[in-house]
Design an enzyme around this catalytic site. Structure first.
Site, PDB file in Angstrom:
ATOM      1  N   ALA A 182       9.059 -39.244  13.788  1.00 44.22           N
ATOM      2  CA  ALA A 182       9.294 -40.333  12.765  1.00 44.22           C
ATOM      3  C   ALA A 182       8.212 -41.047  12.240  1.00 44.22           C
ATOM      4  O   ALA A 182       8.233 -42.129  11.581  1.00 44.22           O
ATOM      5  CB  ALA A 182      10.260 -41.421  13.255  1.00 44.22           C
ATOM      6  N   ILE A 183       7.005 -40.674  12.554  1.00 42.56           N
ATOM      7  CA  ILE A 183       5.738 -41.239  12.127  1.00 42.56           C
ATOM      8  C   ILE A 183       5.255 -40.808  10.716  1.00 42.56           C
ATOM      9  O   ILE A 183       5.434 -39.918  10.234  1.00 42.56           O
ATOM     10  CB  ILE A 183       4.426 -41.014  13.142  1.00 42.56           C
ATOM     11  CG1 ILE A 183       4.961 -41.363  14.576  1.00 42.56           C
ATOM     12  CG2 ILE A 183       3.247 -41.702  12.664  1.00 42.56           C
ATOM     13  CD1 ILE A 183       3.709 -40.822  15.680  1.00 42.56           C
ATOM     14  N   HIS A 230       2.314 -40.462   9.070  1.00 41.14           N
ATOM     15  CA  HIS A 230       0.830 -40.687   9.770  1.00 41.14           C
ATOM     16  C   HIS A 230      -0.120 -41.058   8.531  1.00 41.14           C
ATOM     17  O   HIS A 230       0.231 -40.760   7.363  1.00 41.14           O
ATOM     18  CB  HIS A 230       0.240 -39.082   9.966  1.00 41.14           C
ATOM     19  CG  HIS A 230       1.376 -38.503  11.252  1.00 41.14           C
ATOM     20  ND1 HIS A 230       1.221 -39.152  12.405  1.00 41.14           N
ATOM     21  CD2 HIS A 230       2.151 -37.753  11.250  1.00 41.14           C
ATOM     22  CE1 HIS A 230       1.919 -38.209  13.365  1.00 41.14           C
ATOM     23  NE2 HIS A 230       2.591 -37.453  12.495  1.00 41.14           N
ATOM     24  N   CYS A 260      31.820 -49.075  18.263  1.00 37.12           N
ATOM     25  CA  CYS A 260      30.397 -48.875  19.136  1.00 37.12           C
ATOM     26  C   CYS A 260      30.128 -49.947  19.503  1.00 37.12           C
ATOM     27  O   CYS A 260      29.499 -50.997  18.595  1.00 37.12           O
ATOM     28  CB  CYS A 260      29.581 -47.924  18.193  1.00 37.12           C
ATOM     29  SG  CYS A 260      27.976 -47.953  19.212  1.00 37.12           S
ATOM     30  N   CYS A 320      32.305 -44.857  22.776  1.00 38.98           N
ATOM     31  CA  CYS A 320      32.867 -44.784  21.437  1.00 38.98           C
ATOM     32  C   CYS A 320      33.324 -43.264  20.856  1.00 38.98           C
ATOM     33  O   CYS A 320      34.203 -43.201  19.914  1.00 38.98           O
ATOM     34  CB  CYS A 320      31.981 -45.266  20.187  1.00 38.98           C
ATOM     35  SG  CYS A 320      30.608 -44.493  20.213  1.00 38.98           S
TER      36      CYS A 320
HETATM   37  C1  LIG Z   1       8.673 -32.296  17.795  1.00 40.23           C
HETATM   38  C2  LIG Z   1       8.309 -32.660  16.126  1.00 40.23           C
HETATM   39  C3  LIG Z   1       7.544 -33.692  15.885  1.00 40.23           C
HETATM   40  C4  LIG Z   1       7.220 -34.027  14.703  1.00 40.23           C
HETATM   41  N1  LIG Z   1       6.637 -35.341  14.087  1.00 40.23           N
HETATM   42  C5  LIG Z   1       6.473 -35.537  13.017  1.00 40.23           C
HETATM   43  C6  LIG Z   1       5.913 -36.891  12.590  1.00 40.23           C
HETATM   44  O1  LIG Z   1       5.772 -37.802  13.447  1.00 40.23           O
HETATM   45  N2  LIG Z   1       5.311 -36.917  11.463  1.00 40.23           N
HETATM   46  C7  LIG Z   1       5.541 -36.108  10.465  1.00 40.23           C
HETATM   47  O2  LIG Z   1       5.043 -36.413   9.413  1.00 40.23           O
HETATM   48  N3  LIG Z   1       5.936 -34.916  10.471  1.00 40.23           N
HETATM   49  C8  LIG Z   1       6.594 -34.503  11.948  1.00 40.23           C
HETATM   50  N4  LIG Z   1       7.112 -33.398  12.368  1.00 40.23           N
HETATM   51  C9  LIG Z   1       7.433 -32.598  11.375  1.00 40.23           C
HETATM   52  C10 LIG Z   1       8.375 -32.609  10.510  1.00 40.23           C
HETATM   53  O3  LIG Z   1       9.505 -33.078  11.250  1.00 40.23           O
HETATM   54  C11 LIG Z   1       8.858 -31.582   9.536  1.00 40.23           C
HETATM   55  O4  LIG Z   1       7.691 -31.081   9.011  1.00 40.23           O
HETATM   56  C12 LIG Z   1       9.850 -32.135   8.493  1.00 40.23           C
HETATM   57  O5  LIG Z   1      10.875 -32.283   9.185  1.00 40.23           O
HETATM   58  C13 LIG Z   1      10.189 -30.593   7.940  1.00 40.23           C
HETATM   59  O6  LIG Z   1      11.199 -30.627   7.351  1.00 40.23           O
HETATM   60  P1  LIG Z   1      11.654 -29.353   6.470  1.00 40.23           P
HETATM   61  O7  LIG Z   1      12.812 -29.744   5.450  1.00 40.23           O
HETATM   62  O8  LIG Z   1      10.694 -28.607   5.855  1.00 40.23           O
HETATM   63  O9  LIG Z   1      12.410 -28.548   7.710  1.00 40.23           O
HETATM   64  P2  LIG Z   1      13.846 -28.700   8.229  1.00 40.23           P
HETATM   65  O10 LIG Z   1      14.334 -30.087   8.672  1.00 40.23           O
HETATM   66  O11 LIG Z   1      13.844 -27.737   9.556  1.00 40.23           O
HETATM   67  O12 LIG Z   1      14.792 -28.241   7.081  1.00 40.23           O
HETATM   68  C14 LIG Z   1      15.138 -26.980   6.906  1.00 40.23           C
HETATM   69  C15 LIG Z   1      16.609 -26.454   6.807  1.00 40.23           C
HETATM   70  O13 LIG Z   1      16.751 -25.258   5.974  1.00 40.23           O
HETATM   71  C16 LIG Z   1      17.968 -24.632   6.520  1.00 40.23           C
HETATM   72  N5  LIG Z   1      18.060 -23.335   6.563  1.00 40.23           N
HETATM   73  C17 LIG Z   1      17.392 -22.399   7.320  1.00 40.23           C
HETATM   74  N6  LIG Z   1      17.696 -21.355   7.053  1.00 40.23           N
HETATM   75  C18 LIG Z   1      18.834 -21.237   5.973  1.00 40.23           C
HETATM   76  C19 LIG Z   1      19.334 -20.474   5.174  1.00 40.23           C
HETATM   77  N7  LIG Z   1      19.327 -18.944   5.531  1.00 40.23           N
HETATM   78  N8  LIG Z   1      20.351 -20.785   4.275  1.00 40.23           N
HETATM   79  C20 LIG Z   1      20.410 -22.002   3.920  1.00 40.23           C
HETATM   80  N9  LIG Z   1      19.860 -22.996   4.841  1.00 40.23           N
HETATM   81  C21 LIG Z   1      18.832 -22.667   5.668  1.00 40.23           C
HETATM   82  C22 LIG Z   1      17.896 -25.432   8.095  1.00 40.23           C
HETATM   83  O14 LIG Z   1      19.339 -25.377   8.641  1.00 40.23           O
HETATM   84  C23 LIG Z   1      17.443 -26.795   7.955  1.00 40.23           C
HETATM   85  O15 LIG Z   1      18.488 -27.691   7.796  1.00 40.23           O
HETATM   86  C24 LIG Z   1       7.443 -33.266  13.816  1.00 40.23           C
HETATM   87  C25 LIG Z   1       8.362 -32.087  13.873  1.00 40.23           C
HETATM   88  C26 LIG Z   1       8.554 -31.809  15.102  1.00 40.23           C
HETATM   89  C27 LIG Z   1       9.399 -30.568  15.410  1.00 40.23           C
END
Ligand SMILES: Cc1cc2nc3c(=O)[nH]c(=O)nc-3n(C[C@H](O)[C@H](O)[C@H](O)COP(=O)(O)OP(=O)(O)OC[C@H]3O[C@@H](n4cnc5c(N)ncnc54)[C@H](O)[C@@H]3O)c2cc1C
Length: 481
Positions: free
Chosen positions: A46-47, A49, A402, A444
């Site tokens: 949740a940072i 950065h 809750c 809850c």
């Molecule tokens: C452990 C961890 C710590 C992190 N900490 C940080 C942090 O502190 N600060 C920071 O800036 N970033 C952080 N990140 C990175 C950040 O969380 C991700 O970069 C960001 O959430 C990516 O978002 P997204 O929408 O690309 O991916 P996602 O949230 O993974 O969304 C992708 C979506 O695509 C959908 N999807 C996949 N395939 C299909 C399909 N075939 N058809 C339809 N839908 C599909 C999935 O269901 C999913 O909902 C961290 C990540 C992790 C895992």
């Protein structure tokens, strides 16, 4: 035919939908799960950065620093929680001090503002529970913390307000390029046509891209991160995000204050093949305990209320891969969005829309785009007179569902019927925090199951916990005679 299909309802896909909704175009966001923000967007630190860490000159560095500056406006417009915590990167031996000096230079080079090096005494004065034995600290005042899945929900709500559409339970199963557009197959049954496809599918981005690109320049290699969550009673234990000096494996185990007062300890960093496995392992959790004690002393481990893990969409390209496909440039890759993807997400959306899509064609701007989301103040945050007024308007505010988070029945019902709803136990938790407290839903959840069943007029055994077909009640064990 649609103008834009966005695949993936994480923070990146939803913010792209919002950015596109500033223009006179048709937009459909497709999400395979029964809720948006169920993957990396749900399970991260949740940072927001500062941008001190990404390699200078990389797209990650550029979009992280830009994204960080965009969050203040985003928080105001979308009414998302944001705390201006700041952060310390902590060096404990001479080798780390040398790396910290390089990191300071890197932060300056990346354009991070207000960055400074502090000696141990100054750092201890500012952060009382900083671990003993710290030699030097990199101070990053622009680091912030948000509530990640609310960013995605709020962005999509606002995109819908401005004309976008979305579909959950809509897994893209095939993409076929045809002349000047694409046929997108959903759940192996339905087909829709779109002029542009934006691939923001997280760990699945490579699998979807291989429908249009023969020689894909990246592969996603999921990297799991595990965490402990401490109860919000520990609020104030640390004021800032505490990072160790980063290594080849990433930023390391952190101590992170959260917007509602909880503290996160983690994450670990383990590559794995599976794109869904989000287990926790006791040896990894022990490693978090050990490493977090290098950053902070007196950690109240007895306040741990939960563990979880998330998968980073780390790619073999070693940077964000945000480009049009070579053979079919109306397919846009938004891939390899691992950390700092949450931070960069608004800047990624801006980059995709303004730099890539608006470069060759002038998208017609809407004159009536409304950037603001209307969000009701939580009942428990309201003053006494406001509570009385809310109770007069809806008596279900008199029923606290809750007790840990003091969420009322009226709030649960509003979440069930909200524009971006997901009437599951976890969906309600994500929207109103019912089940986020000390008892983690023990008190809850059974009431919420009944409220969902009543509101949707379905049997309680059909109410899902999280994903599709995950009911927590299976059959009656006692039957009235
Ligand atoms: C452990 C961890 C710590 C992190 N900490 C940080 C942090 O502190 N600060 C920071 O800036 N970033 C952080 N990140 C990175 C950040 O969380 C991700 O970069 C960001 O959430 C990516 O978002 P997204 O929408 O690309 O991916 P996602 O949230 O993974 O969304 C992708 C979506 O695509 C959908 N999807 C996949 N395939 C299909 C399909 N075939 N058809 C339809 N839908 C599909 C999935 O269901 C999913 O909902 C961290 C990540 C992790 C895992």
């Amino acid at each position: 035919m649609l103008d834009y299909v966005i695949i993936g309802g994480g923070v990146v896909g939803t913010l792209i939908a919002r950015e596109l909704s500033k223009y006179e175009v048709s937009i459909l966001l497709l999400e395979k799960e029964n809720d948006i923000g169920n993957h990396a967007t749900l399970a991260n630190s949740a940072i927001i950065h500062s941008g001190h860490d990404p390699k200078p000159g990389s797209l990650k560095a550029q979009l992280c620093v830009r994204g960080n500056t965009m969050y203040e406006t985003l928080a105001k417009e979308l009414k998302i929680p944001l705390i201006f915590s700041g952060a310390f990167v902590v060096a404990r031996d001479q080798e780390e001090v040398d790396t910290l000096d390089l990191l300071y230079q890197r932060a300056l080079h990346n354009g991070v503002k207000e960055v400074a090096l502090l000696d141990a005494d100054e750092a201890q004065n500012r952060e009382g529970n900083l671990a003993d034995g710290v030699l030097k600290v990199l101070d990053l005042p622009t680091t912030k913390v948000t509530y990640p899945w609310e960013v995605a929900i709020a962005a999509l709500e606002n995109a819908l307000l401005n004309g976008a559409q979305f579909k959950t339970n809509a897994k893209v199963t095939k993409i076929s390029p045809v002349n000047d557009h694409f046929i997108v197959e959903i759940n192996q049954q339905e087909e829709i046509e779109a002029r542009y496809v934006i691939n923001a599918a997280g760990v699945y981005a490579d699998e979807l891209a291989s429908f249009v690109e023969d020689d894909l320049p990246y592969r996603i290699t999921p990297r799991r991160g595990e965490y402990f969550v401490l109860d919000k009673k520990v609020k104030g234990f640390v004021e800032r995000v505490l990072y160790p000096v980063p290594s080849d494996k990433g930023k390391g185990v952190l101590v992170v204050p959260q917007v509602h007062g909880n503290i996160l300890l983690g994450p670990t960093s383990e590559f794995q093949d599976a794109k869904e496995n989000r287990d926790n392992h006791s040896d990894h959790l022990n490693w978090i305990r050990r490493d977090s004690e290098k950053l902070a002393k007196n950690i109240p481990f007895d306040q741990i209320i939960r563990t979880f893990s998330g998968l980073r969409a780390t790619s073999t390209y070693h940077d964000f891969y945000i480009q049009p496909a070579k053979k079919h440039p109306q397919f846009i890759h938004v891939a390899g969005i691992d950390s700092p993807g949450l931070t960069a997400a608004p800047a990624i959306a801006e980059y995709v829309v303004k730099t890539l899509l608006n470069r060759d064609q002038r998208l017609p701007k809407k004159t009536d785009f409304n950037p603001n989301r209307v969000k009701k103040k939580p009942f428990y945050e309201s003053h006494f007179e406001e509570k009385l007024q809310l109770f007069k308007e809806d008596h279900r505010h008199g029923h606290i569902v809750c007790k840990c988070e003091r969420v009322t029945e009226a709030e649960v019902v509003a979440a069930i019927h909200s524009p971006v709803a997901s009437p599951t136990i976890k969906g309600i938790k994500k929207r109103v925090r019912a089940g986020s407290g000390l008892c983690q839903g023990g008190y809850c959840e059974n009431t919420i199951v009944k409220i969902i069943a009543r509101e949707l007029n379905i049997p309680i055994s059909e109410v899902d916990y999280y994903e599709k077909e995950t009911p927590i009640l299976w059959k009656e064990t006692k039957v009235k005679r």
